[in-house]
Each structure stands twice: as structure tokens, then as C-alpha cells.
Design an enzyme around this catalytic site. Structure first.
Site: not given
Ligand code: NAD
Length: 547
Positions: A98, A151, A169, A240-241, A263-264, A298, A300, A331, A404
């Protein structure tokens, strides 16, 4: 289970079947009965010896990607031995099967492709999805993990290459929760990709067109979900993703049609909530005392916020009061009401009625957060200035850099500890090694969704859950937080050891199953002894007699 089964393949066909192949471990009786005498070396060895051999091969591989390719090769030739190895070294191999290595493997999927694994449903298959499902060699499917590749981790749109994520997974479902691998099905919906580099790659194996956004996309997803639910009515579907534009609406559309979850959002929400509860066991503060800043708004961020809001409701807060504890930064800066017109739907409930702030540093200075959570997918944004600003105002800053793979983490474990003089309670999405600072060792926790989804899935399967609710994730999160021993909290670790994941998953499964029965969402009778029922359900990675 397979004994006396006249439909078993024989000879080379048997050796080429990864679900039945035992390599050199076939007994003399099996060799005679199944036509394989002479096709394998004469000495029959045990699975323990085979384990030592393949673990040696694995350890000899120099790069993580080589290790990944080796493990996938083993899974393709002898699935039992693969899981025997994986379950014994899960802590060591989790970062290979993973995140982070699976991310690299997805990026290189077309180049490291050897044998197909999982089902690929492409736009060209519209109208024929049920036929594709019927092509799958096993017809009692209970868990599907499906992605459309948009994603992948924090790596963006990888199209068909994202198939590595459902494969990874589901192998964790098996290794952590003991789900029989034959009950699992990894799926990628290939709807094109907007990743130019992939589309221009002559070796890319997916559809070489831009990502479908219109009615054809919805029709394909709908045909897929309907076909699955018709063929396997109690099958769990884990989204997922998926990208933002689809993830939120697909969950809303399908979560009440059957046992469906994302799951996200829900898994991430639960694992981060559990991490926060663990951190509060260290700080001694209450959940209602928290001021929580998110970088990223986003899936998460929303999933984690909603999970914590559920916890705050338990503490007696109203929804509006609970939402006041959150500041989301995307952002474009702080998510505020003056941006309402242009805000995506999922951010609106978090829009704050306060002055705009363009940067994270400004927000941290204003809010003085107790917890800072990075889910932006962008590396390095927890700068020294941000962390020091936070640490100036709180005794034990809770810092989760969850993006990640490792290369995308908002800061490293070492930075978090160094910039706070060792006061940070740190967790990350991908693993970091322990850090020694001023002679003290700190062991960062990994907020890995694998602590949650296998237990939730197992609990759902054992009870025959007809739906998957947020409350099921809520009980799983609380159960997970309770599993962390005090000895680990003392070194700053807020999750249980990865080596305990099987035991933890069993515990979570029992709690989730009880919640399913409480909500009257079960389709299997309530067992007298839940733990025994779960124990009886689980699959062990061991050879079964074929004669
Ligand atoms: P997503 O694409 O839904 O959300 C990303 C968010 O980040 C968006 O709101 C975007 O506007 C924002 N963003 C992008 N660039 C930015 C910046 N420069 N400044 C501030 N905000 C910014 O993705 P997600 O599903 O929410 O996942 C985000 C990250 O979290 C991924 O890297 C994912 O691997 C990680 N994640 C970790 C876990 C875990 O640790 N268990 C679980 C899920 C997701």
C-alpha cells in the site's frame, strides 16, 4: 472445503491456478490424484519452509518497487503463500503493498504489467457490464473496491493505472481482517484520463481519450452498481480514489441503495477521528476544547470534519456549534462566506462568517489551533513558520500531515518534532521512521485507513449489513482509539502497532456488527457469541487438502 471436488483443475492447469497452487507443498496423494507427479520437484516441503525461502527472495530485492513486483508475482502464482508471508510481516510490507510504494507502482502500472488482476470496466463496455461480471471466475463476491483512477492517493489522475489501489486495498482486507480472497473483487472503471503524459505514453494500457464527464460516465457507474447489486445483493461496494466532482455525489446517490461507502471520506474520517481521540488521551483536553485547522478542503477534510462533528454531537454540541470548531483552508485561502458564490457544494457547510485570510500562516496566527491537519496533497506546506506559530500558542500541538504518498506529506515527522521542541503529537498518512531528538525517541503514528476499513468490512459481512452508516465508522473509530496502549501514548504514538492489526480488526468488526444489529440493518441472524461468529468467518492463509 475443496476436498473431493471433481471440478478441480489438474496438472499444469492446477499449478497455474494461484488460488489452488501450493508450489512444492503438494502432498504425494495430491500429486497422484491431480496429475502433477513429475511436474514439480519430488520433495514436498511445508509452508513454513516456503515462507523462509520467499521471505529471503523478498529481502534480497533492493528497491521498494522491486519488492512490490516480487510480491505481486508471488500473489499471481501462489496466493496462499503470498498471504502467509504478508500476514507475518504486515508492518514491514504494508508500505510496499500500500502507500507509498503502491503509488509508484500505479504510476508505472503499464510498464510493470505482467498478468491481469481485477476487472476493468471501460466506457466501451457500456451495455455489457453484467457480462463482464460473469467473466470473473468466482461468483460469490462480497467486497468490491472500485476506482475510476481520477485521484490516486495525492498523485492525481492516473486513469487505468489506478487499478493498483483496489488490488492493494483488497489484499489488506485479507491480511488484516481475514476475508477470504475469493470473496473480493478489485475493479477499475476506465473512463479515460486527463493525464496528458499518460495519454501520450505509447505503452499506456487504458483508453487513450480524455476523461468522460457527461451522461455516459453516470450511465456506466449506474450500470456497474446495478449489475453488482443484482448479481450479489449483499456485496459491499467501496468507492476509492474518485475525484471531487464525482466522489461526493456518487456516495450520496448510492449509499442508500445497498452496503456502499467511500473510504476516502468515511474511512479517513474514522481513522483521523480515532487519532485525535488518541492525542486527547495524551493532552488530557476534551474534544470540545479543540480548534481544528485543515489544509485542504476536499474529500478527506470533509470526511474527517464530519467524523469529528459526530463526536462533538455526542458531547452535546449542536451541529452549528460543532462546525464552529473548524477552519478549512484551500488553495484560495480560508473558506469563508464571502466566497460562497464560487465555493464547491461540499465546502459550503464549512464556510466561516469571518474576514478572509489568504495564507495558512495567517489562519494559524488568528485561530491558534490545537490541531492542524494536512490533507491537501501538496508537500511541504506546513512550513517552519506555520509550525512554530502554532507551537507558540499551544502546549501540545496536534499535527497530522496526512497527504500521501510520503513525497506529498505537508511536513516530515522530524520537522514536526524539531520545530516544536518535541512537543508535537504527530501522525502521517504514509509511514515515517522514529525520530530521536535531544536523546529522546519519538515514534510517529500512521493514520492508515487500514486500521478501519477491514474491520468495518468484516463487521458488515458477518452481520450481512444492508447499508453502511456513518455511525458504524463512528463506533469503529472509538474502538480503535481504545486499543492504543498507554505505553505507546507515552512515546507519542496514537495508533496501535501495525502488527496488532488483525486483533484490532476483529475488535472493530465486533463493534461494527453490533451497530448493524442495533440499527436493524442486518440480513443474518444475531449470533449468540459475536466473537466466535467472527472467528468462524475468517480465512486463514494455510493450504487445504485437495484430495
Ligand atoms: P481532494 O482532491 O478531495 O482534496 C484536496 C484538497 O486540497 C482540495 O480541497 C484542494 O483545493 C486542496 N488544495 C490543493 N492545493 C492546495 C494548496 N496549495 N493549499 C491548500 N489547499 C490545497 O483529495 P483528498 O481525498 O481530500 O485527499 C487529500 C490528500 O489526503 C491526499 O494526498 C490523500 O492521499 C491524503 N489522504 C490521506 C489519508 C490517510 O492518511 N489516512 C486518507 C485519505 C486521504
Amino acid at each position: 472445503m475443496d476436498s473431493n471436488n471433481k471440478n478441480l483443475p489438474r496438472g499444469v492447469e492446477l499449478l497455474n491456478n494461484p488460488r489452488l497452487n501450493k508450489g512444492t507443498a503438494f502432498t504425494p496423494a495430491e500429486r497422484d490424484a491431480l496429475g502433477i507427479r513429475g511436474l514439480i520437484p519430488p520433495r514436498a516441503i511445508h509452508i513454513e519452509e516456503q515462507h523462509d525461502l520467499v521471505y529471503g527472495h523478498y529481502s534480497y530485492k533492493r528497491t521498494d518497487l522491486d519488492k512490490y513486483i516480487y510480491l505481486m508475482g508471488l500473489q499471481d502464482r501462489n496466493e496462499t503463500l503470498f498471504y502467509y508471508l504478508l500476514t507475518r510481516h504486515l508492518d514491514e510490507m504494508m508500505p510496499i503493498v500500500y502507500t507509498p510504494t503502491v503509488g509508484l507502482a500505479c504510476q508505472k502500472y503499464s510498464r510493470i504489467f505482467r498478468r491481469p488482476r481485477g476487472l476493468i470496466v471501460s466506457l466501451d463496455d457500456r451495455g455489457r457490464v453484467d457480462e463482464l461480471l460473469s467473466n470473473w471466475p468466482y461468483q460469490d463476491i462480497r467486497i468490491i473496491v472500485v476506482t475510476d483512477g481520477e485521484r490516486i492517493l495525492g498523485l492525481g489522475d492516473l486513469g487505468l493505472n489506478g487499478l493498483g489501489i483496489p488490488v492493494g486495498k483488497l489484499s489488506l482486507y485479507v491480511a488484516a481482517a481475514g476475508i477470504d480472497p475469493r470473496l473480493t473483487l478489485p475493479v477499475c472503471l476506465d473512463v479515460g484520463t486527463n493525464n496528458e503524459e499518460l495519454r501520450n505514453d505509447p505503452l499506456y494500457l487504458g483508453l487513450g481519450r480524455s476523461r468522460e464527464r457527461g451522461a455516459a460516465y453516470d450511465a456506466l457507474v449506474d450500470e456497474f452498481v446495478s449489475a453488482v447489486q443484482k448479481r450479489w445483493p449483499r456485496c459491499l461496494i467501496q468507492f476509492e480514489d474518485f475525484g471531487n466532482t464525482n466522489a461526493f455525489r456518487l456516495l450520496a446517490q448510492y449509499r442508500d441503495t445497498g452496503p456502499v461507502f467511500n473510504d476516502d471520506m468515511q474511512g479517513t474520517g474514522a481513522v483521523a477521528f480515532a487519532g485525535l481521540l488518541g492525542a486527547l488521551r495524551i493532552t488530557g483536553l476534551s474534544l470540545t476544547d479543540q480548534r481544528i485547522v485543515f489544509l485542504g478542503a476536499g474529500e478527506a477534510a470533509v470526511g474527517i470534519s464530519e467524523a469529528i462533528i459526530n463526536g462533538l454531537r455526542d458531547e452535546g454540541l449542536s451541529d452549528a456549534e460543532a462546525r464552529q470548531r473548524f477552519w478549512l483552508v484551500d488553495s484560495k485561502g480560508l473558506v469563508t462566506r464571502d466566497r460562497l458564490d464560487s465555493l464547491a457544494e461540499h465546502k459550503r457547510p464549512f464556510a466561516r462568517d469571518e474576514a478572509p485570510a489568504a495564507t495558512l500562516l495567517e489562519v494559524v496566527e488568528r485561530v491558534q489551533p490545537t490541531a492542524l491537519l494536512g490533507v491537501s496533497g501538496q508537500p511541504g506546506l506546513f512550513t517552519q513558520a506555520v509550525i512554530e506559530m502554532m507551537a507558540a500558542h499551544v502546549e501540545r500541538p496536534i499535527i497530522f500531515a496526512l497527504s500521501n504518498p510520503t513525497s506529498r506529506a505537508e511536513c516530515t515527522a522530524e520537522q514536526a518534532y524539531t520545530w516544536t521542541d518535541g512537543r508535537a503529537i504527530f501522525a502521517s498518512g504514509s509511514p515515517f521512521d522514529p525520530v530521536t531528538l535531544n536523546g529522546r525517541e519519538y515514534r510517529p503514528g500512521q493514520g492508515n485507513n487500514a486500521y478501519i476499513f477491514p474491520g468495518v468490512g468484516l463487521g458488515a459481512l458477518v452481520s450481512g449489513a444492508k447499508r453502511i452508516t456513518d455511525t458504524m465508522f463512528h463506533v469503529a473509530a472509538k474502538e480503535l482509539a481504545d486499543t492504543v496502549p498507554d505505553s505507546l501514548l507515552k512515546v507519542g504514538t496514537i495508533f496501535p502497532p501495525m502488527d496488532d492489526i488483525h486483533k484490532v480488526s476483529m475488535q472493530l468488526a465486533a463493534a461494527v456488527a453490533r451497530e448493524v444489529y442495533r440499527l436493524d440493518l442486518h440480513s443474518r441472524p444475531l449470533p449468540d457469541d459475536m466473537e466466535a461468529e467472527i472467528e468462524a468467518f475468517i480465512w486463514q492463509a494455510e493450504y487445504r487438502s485437495l484430495v
